[in-house]
Design an enzyme around this catalytic site. Structure first.
Site, PDB file in Angstrom:
ATOM      1  N   GLU A 165      23.590  14.963   8.356  1.00  0.00           N
ATOM      2  CA  GLU A 165      22.994  13.859   9.078  1.00  0.00           C
ATOM      3  C   GLU A 165      24.227  12.946   9.510  1.00  0.00           C
ATOM      4  OE1 GLU A 165      20.458   9.835   9.041  1.00  0.00           O
ATOM      5  OE2 GLU A 165      20.001  11.570   7.656  1.00  0.00           O
ATOM      6  N   GLU A 170      22.495   2.645  12.816  1.00  0.00           N
ATOM      7  CA  GLU A 170      21.003   2.084  12.210  1.00  0.00           C
ATOM      8  C   GLU A 170      21.374   0.796  11.835  1.00  0.00           C
ATOM      9  OE1 GLU A 170      19.286   4.707   9.552  1.00  0.00           O
ATOM     10  OE2 GLU A 170      21.258   4.720   8.146  1.00  0.00           O
TER      11      GLU A 170
END
Length: 387
Positions: A165, A170
């Site tokens: 990932e 974020e």
């Protein structure tokens, strides 16, 4: 249109580390290192957009480009999140030239919150993403834009972090000063690696998030300024799964391990807005053309079987290509930890019983190839039913 923020005193491509905007993090090869592109091979990206979405239409996200993810996933999408993602227009829509993902405080299918998540139909290998986004603020809000490696499609997220990932960005809605630029792999996962932004920046306005992804490094940029570099250390797939194809995920979560469950309900409805997603392919692979194709998928014999009391069953991969490793997985576990590896494995009833499987139950597993460059094949599924 909102102009990108100008950070006075910093030239394009200048690292913010020396300006004390970066926190010191656990990765030795993340910060306080020279930019590999300055001293090493000069990667170039397509001068024009290869794929993307300008959101210059109205309605649902273009189904030729995006899929909707719905539900609460596997253990709250692996993070104990509190929301139920839906495909309703009240949670996901395109209007006013923007993608809008909306988190609501409402009862829905046994959950107290709803929101939305879209996933790209097209998967990319390497390239540059530039995404202009406005993030909602409020405790417990978790907007995120990230890529998942191809292998997670076969395992419903249960192989995370082994599938790989990369987090383009974020944030924690309770903090307007930090963003998380991160990667996750079998050898590096779970930790939050936050970057502190200049004081005059707010995440609740449109900022441009960029990632440059090559076979040698991943670099993160905020409004054109280099923020972080993660370098391929050459130690193989478990530490660098980023030679695979990755999709693109955009979502707004509520609660979960990263942000906690103290939710600011007054901040709802909370809206995450995306003005554009632009992808530019890597065009000068030099001698790295071997990355173009994935290995062929394994041929498993038998594909399914039954096992009798006190019995055993052997499964064999019959088409192992040269210079590939065979990997067996079940419920996200690499079966090497249970002594099962190579082109042939034998599963006994005692093993299944130790795992809680009873008569009549089916044990599901997967097998795939990983080549010498860390590129994985499609997975082949197998089942074993206990009589």
């Amino acid at each position: 249109m909102v102009a990108a923020i100008e950070i006075i005193g910093l030239a394009t491509e200048q690292s913010l580390t020396s300006q004390r905007y970066l926190k010191i993090v656990a990765w030795e090869d993340v910060v306080n290192k020279s930019d590999p592109s300055v001293t090493g091979f000069q990667y170039k990206f397509s001068p024009s957009i290869t794929w993307g979405d300008e959101f210059n239409y109205t309605g649902t996200p273009d189904p030729k480009k995006w899929n909707m993810s719905t539900g609460n996933g596997y253990y709250g999408w692996g993070n104990h999140e509190l929301q139920h993602f839906t495909g309703r227009s009240k949670n996901v829509k395109v209007e006013d030239g923007k993608l809008k993902i909306i988190a609501l405080n409402e009862s829905y299918n046994g959950f107290n919150y709803t929101s939305g998540k879209i996933v790209s139909n097209k998967k990319q290998r390497y390239g540059r993403y530039i995404i202009k986004a406005k993030m909602p603020l409020g405790a417990g809000l978790w907007p995120a834009i990230f890529g998942f490696g191809e292998r997670h499609k076969d395992y419903d997220l249960k192989t995370w972090p082994g599938c790989g990932e990369f987090d383009i960005v974020e944030i924690k809605g309770q903090n307007d000063r930090e963003v998380n630029y991160n990667v996750h792999s079998a050898k590096s996962y779970g930790a939050s690696n936050m970057v502190t932004l200049p004081t005059r920046v707010t995440l609740n306005q449109f900022n441009e998030y960029r990632i440059d992804w090559t076979p040698d490094y991943i670099k993160w940029y905020f409004n054109g300024m280099l923020m972080r570099t993660f370098t391929n250390n050459g130690k193989g797939y478990d530490e660098w799964p980023f030679n695979d194809y990755f999709d693109l995920n955009i979502c707004l979560s509520v609660g979960g391990d990263f942000v906690g469950n103290n939710i600011n309900k007054i901040a709802m409805p909370a809206i995450m807005e995306i003005e554009y997603v632009r992808y530019y392919g890597l065009i000068n692979m030099n001698k790295r053309s071997e990355y173009v194709g994935n290995p062929i998928p394994p041929h498993l014999s038998p594909a399914s079987a039954q096992i009798v009391k006190n019995g055993s069953q052997t499964f064999t991969v019959t088409n192992v290509p040269a210079n590939t490793a065979v990997h067996w997985y079940a419920l996200g576990n690499d079966l090497r930890g249970f002594g099962l590896s190579g082109s042939k494995i034998t599963i006994t009833q005692a093993m299944l019983q130790a795992g809680g499987y009873k008569s009549g139950a089916s044990f599901e597993f997967f097998v795939d190839f990983i080549d010498a460059k860390g590129v994985s094949s499609k997975a082949t599924r197998g089942t074993l039913t206990i009589q």
